[in-house]
Write a protein that holds these residues in place. Structure first.
Motif, short mmCIF file in Angstrom:
data_model
loop_
_atom_site.label_atom_id
_atom_site.label_comp_id
_atom_site.label_asym_id
_atom_site.label_seq_id
_atom_site.Cartn_x
_atom_site.Cartn_y
_atom_site.Cartn_z
N PRO A 312 -1.69 1.74 -12.03
CA PRO A 312 -1.07 0.73 -11.16
C PRO A 312 -1.88 0.42 -9.91
N ALA A 313 -2.73 1.34 -9.48
CA ALA A 313 -3.56 1.08 -8.30
C ALA A 313 -4.50 -0.10 -8.54
N GLN A 314 -4.93 -0.27 -9.79
CA GLN A 314 -5.81 -1.39 -10.10
C GLN A 314 -5.10 -2.73 -9.85
N VAL A 315 -3.81 -2.75 -10.08
CA VAL A 315 -3.03 -3.97 -9.89
C VAL A 315 -2.65 -4.16 -8.42
N LEU A 316 -2.09 -3.12 -7.82
CA LEU A 316 -1.52 -3.25 -6.49
C LEU A 316 -2.52 -3.10 -5.35
N LEU A 317 -3.59 -2.34 -5.57
CA LEU A 317 -4.57 -2.12 -4.51
C LEU A 317 -5.84 -2.93 -4.72
N GLU A 318 -6.18 -3.17 -5.98
CA GLU A 318 -7.43 -3.88 -6.28
C GLU A 318 -7.19 -5.34 -6.68
N GLY A 319 -5.93 -5.69 -6.93
CA GLY A 319 -5.63 -7.06 -7.30
C GLY A 319 -6.13 -7.45 -8.68
N LYS A 320 -6.31 -6.47 -9.54
CA LYS A 320 -6.85 -6.75 -10.87
C LYS A 320 -5.72 -7.03 -11.86
#
Length: 412
Positions: A312-320
């Motif tokens: 989920p960090a890729q979505v919420l922190l990296e905008g991926k």
């Protein structure tokens, strides 16, 4: 160490067939764990960069239905977070009480939305709301209560449905299962289900039903857990080894538990987290970004981890992750299955019930190669950053039960 055996027997034509489980146990006398003690044992929170994630989203406004043995809302970590729910084990008459003696459903709720209060378990989506739907831990009623429970959940605001259960795929049940899953999809919900804990490649219900997101388990080194079932129906993987929870025999004690039950709960919580940050997305879009940002280093999809380990960090922190078409289920599209049950109705209502108005009581950066393609291959050390903490779970701070709960008849 005192081994014991729990056997859940059933006729082959009944719900899930005769199954058995062997769990090794040991207990260490020690003071109650502090909040810091518990957090050190929740290795997956650091691995998933939870503290940073919670600055962006906490799951607020998202209701997650726990289709299980019930939920004990009196625990400090769950107070004020649990809706009344419904007890379909008794025919759907009355709310879910707090007597979850099996504590399986309670532990799923903790993994999803626990607040961490009083040194307890903190969930991946600590502000999410839990809708308990009791369908029975060892019921002979078949899957009937589960079908009713899923429909009840989506009719009462649940966007995410967590089913940490797995059972043999019986042909005569396929139509009922598919109709239930299609109904939930039309209502705009995501259903996550455990792959099962037999370490086998056979299909199980409900994970193998088209439209269900089947979840396998990985350990703190990113390797596939040996107990995690595999097959072409696997969609995602999530942490499911050495997960702190409340002990079955004594809810005041904490135990180290393993199984795809927990990995399913973590995946459900991650979906709630992403959805709370993007409330306008449909279920299809939430699932698509989870699939696109999942970590893997082998064939995609893999029979062991599907499209990879959730990040989920890729979505919420990296905008991926590209949310894409709101009306196309990416998993079904990849499987060549019709998306027809899903329409604009897949965007659920922005309104989510709350316990208050119903009277209810990582440090490490994820990379693209964070998961092994085979169970015995090395995985990305996304989870290894907390390995030293995990190693002492059974030795310091609280009573421990270790082992995989392989009652595939009720637990995934």
């Amino acid at each position: 160490m005192s081994p014991f055996t729990r056997v859940a027997g059933r006729r082959a034509a009944a719900l899930l067939g005769a199954m058995s489980a062997v769990v090794a146990t040991w207990t260490v006398a020690a003071p109650a764990a502090t909040a810091d003690d518990m957090r050190s044992r929740q290795w997956y929170l650091d691995a998933m960069k939870a503290d940073e994630l919670w600055k962006v989203a906490t799951g607020k406004g998202i209701t997650v239905a726990v289709i299980d043995s019930g939920v004990d809302s009196t625990l400090p970590e769950l107070r004020g977070k649990v809706l009344p729910g419904r007890n379909f084990e008794t025919g759907g008459l009355g709310r879910v009480d707090d007597k979850d003696t099996d504590r399986h459903g309670t532990n799923m709720a903790l993994a999803i939305a626990g607040s961490g209060a009083d040194g307890g378990v903190k969930g991946i989506a600590p502000s999410a709301t839990i809708l308990p739907v009791k369908t029975g831990a060892n019921s002979n009623a078949g899957w009937g209560p589960t079908y009713k429970g899923i429909r009840y959940a989506v009719d009462n605001g649940a966007r995410v449905i967590n089913i940490s259960r797995a059972g043999p795929a019986l042909t005569e049940e396929t139509a009922d299962w598919q109709a239930t899953v299609d109904y939930a999809r039309k209502k705009g919900a995501l259903i996550f289900a455990g792959a099962g804990n037999d370490g086998s490649g056979g299909a199980v219900y409900p994970a193998s039903i088209p439209g269900v997101v089947a979840v396998g388990a990985v350990d703190n080194k990113g390797k596939v857990a040996k107990f995690s079932n595999h097959g072409s129906y696997l969609a995602l993987a999530a942490p499911g080894v050495e997960m702190p929870g409340r002990c079955t025999q004594d809810k005041t004690q904490f135990c180290a538990l393993s199984g795809t039950s927990h990995s399913t709960a973590i995946a459900s919580g991650a979906a709630a987290l992403i959805w709370s940050a993007h409330p306008d997305w449909t279920a299809n879009q939430v699932l698509r970004v989870m699939m696109e940002t999942a970590g893997h280093n082998g064939p995609v999809p893999s029979k062991y981890i599907g499209y990879g380990t959730i990040r989920p960090a890729q979505v919420l922190l990296e905008g991926k992750g590209n949310p894409g078409d709101p009306n196309v289920n990416p998993l079904l599209a990849a499987q060549g299955v019709s998306n027809s049950p899903t329409s604009q109705a897949s965007k659920p209502s922005q309104t989510s019930p709350s316990p208050e108005n119903t009277g209810a009581s990582g440090n490490g950066q994820a990379k693209d190669n964070n998961q092994a393609a085979e169970p015995d291959e090395g995985g990305f050390p996304l989870w290894a950053i907390a390995a030293s903490a995990v190693a002492v779970v059974a030795l310091i701070g609280f009573g421990v039960v270790a082992g995989v709960r392989r009652r595939a008849s009720t637990d995934a």
